[in-house]
Motif scaffolding. Sequence first.
Motif, short mmCIF file in Angstrom:
data_model
loop_
_atom_site.label_atom_id
_atom_site.label_comp_id
_atom_site.label_asym_id
_atom_site.label_seq_id
_atom_site.Cartn_x
_atom_site.Cartn_y
_atom_site.Cartn_z
N ILE A 16 1.67 8.12 2.55
CA ILE A 16 2.11 6.75 2.29
C ILE A 16 1.95 6.47 0.80
O ILE A 16 0.89 6.75 0.23
N LEU A 17 2.98 5.94 0.22
CA LEU A 17 2.95 5.68 -1.22
C LEU A 17 3.13 4.19 -1.47
O LEU A 17 4.05 3.57 -0.96
N PHE A 18 2.23 3.63 -2.28
CA PHE A 18 2.34 2.23 -2.69
C PHE A 18 2.81 2.18 -4.13
O PHE A 18 2.16 2.77 -5.01
N LEU A 19 3.89 1.50 -4.37
CA LEU A 19 4.40 1.37 -5.73
C LEU A 19 4.49 -0.12 -6.05
O LEU A 19 5.27 -0.85 -5.43
N ASP A 20 3.67 -0.57 -6.98
CA ASP A 20 3.68 -1.99 -7.32
C ASP A 20 4.58 -2.21 -8.55
O ASP A 20 4.22 -1.83 -9.65
N GLU A 21 5.73 -2.77 -8.30
CA GLU A 21 6.74 -3.00 -9.34
C GLU A 21 6.99 -1.76 -10.19
O GLU A 21 6.76 -1.76 -11.39
#
Length: 354
Positions: A157-162
Motif C-alpha cells: 500500500i502506497l500513500f502519496l500526499d500531494e
Amino acid sequence: MPEPAIVTEDIARQFGDFWAVAGVDLEIAAGEIYGFLGPNGAGKSTLVRMLCTLMRPTRGRGLVAGHDVANEPEQVRLRIGVALQDAALDDRQTGRELLDLQGRLYGLRRAERSVRVEQVLRLVDIGSAIDRQIKTYSGGMKRRLDLAAALIHDPDILFLDEPTTGLDPESRAAVWEEVRSLNEQHGTTIFLTTQYLEEADELADRVGIISRGRLVAEGTPDELKRTVGTDVIVARVESLTDTTLQTLRSVPGVDEVVGAHQEVMVHAANGAAVMSPVALALHDAGTTVVSLTLRTPTLDDVFLQLTGSHLQDGAPSDRSERSSEHSEHPDPPAGEDARAPDRGSDKSTKGART
Ligand SMILES: Nc1ncnc2c1ncn2[C@@H]1O[C@H](COP(=O)(O)OP(=O)(O)OP(=O)(O)O)[C@@H](O)[C@H]1O
Ligand SMILES: [Mg+2]
C-alpha cells in the motif's frame, strides 16, 4: 472477498478544539487507486498521517493491511510506503545513497538492497542523475526520488500526499505514469491526496471529496460528475428552425434539445459520443453552424454543488469547455502553484526515515 487495504470507522483528529478530521468512514479495496481530493486545510494530510501511524486518531479506528494503526503500528509500517507532502531529503547524498539508506532502515541486506534499488529505478526513472547529489535535482526529480524511496521495501500500500503539487505539467505527467504502472504491474494499492481535479480524474478509480474534515462525496469520477448533470453540446447557428430542432431530437443518445435565438443546447448523457451525429444532423437539416462546443461537468462542479465554493481558488466557474471531442486535460489554472510554499506543518516527518 479479499480483505480491504484500508478501512476507517469514524476516524477523527482534534487539534485544540478544532477537528481537522471530523469522522471519516472509508473502505478501499486492495489494488485500488483512491484519490482523496480537497482544498488547502481540508484534512488530507492529517488523515494520511493517522493512516501511516505518524499521528494517533483522537477518535475512531483505522485498519491498514488488516492492522490497527493505533495498536499495531509496526505491522502497518512494514506494509506501507509513504511519500509525504514535503520530502525531507539530505541534499548532499546521491539519489542512490538515499535509496540504499532507506533500504537499510527497512532491514534489507546489502545484496537485497542493490537488487531492490535497480527494481525501483526501473519503475521510477531518474536516469543518470541517480548518482548525482540530490541538491542538483529539480523539484520533479526530488518527488520521483521520494516515490522511489517509498517503494524500496516493496510495500503493498502506497500513500502519496500531494505527489505532484508544484510540479510542471511534464513532471506531473511522468509521476502519473509511474503511479499507474506501479498499480497495474504490481497491484499496489494507492491512496493519493490531491488538490488537482485533473489528477483525481485521470488517476483514481474512486475519488473521495473532503471538505472541512468530512467526506462529502465518494464515487468514480464519472459517477460524481453525473450527480451534477449531463453533458451539453452548445451549437451556435446562423438561423434556428423547427426542422433543425426536430432533426436534433431524433439523434440517438440525445436526451433533450432546447433552442433559443441562434443557440441550441443538446443534452446527452455522453456528449462526446453524440458530438459527430449532432454535427451531421445539423448539416442534414441545412443549418449553418457557427460553433459547436461540448461542455462536460467537472469534479469542480461536484465540489461547488456540495460545498458552495470552488475546489481551487481562482479556478474558472464554467464547466470545462471543449470545442472538439479530442480535448486535452487543461493545464492547471494560474495561481495554483502559489500554494506550494504553504507547507510548514508537514516538515520533515518521513515515515521510517525519521
Ligand atoms: N499539528 C497541528 N496542530 C494544529 N493544527 C493543525 C495541525 N496539523 C494540521 N492542522 C490544521 O488542521 C487542518 C487540516 O490540515 P491538513 O494539513 O490535514 O490539511 P490538508 O488538506 O493536507 O491541506 P493542504 O492541501 O494545504 O496540504 C488545517 O486547518 C491545519 O491548519
Ligand atoms: Mg496536506
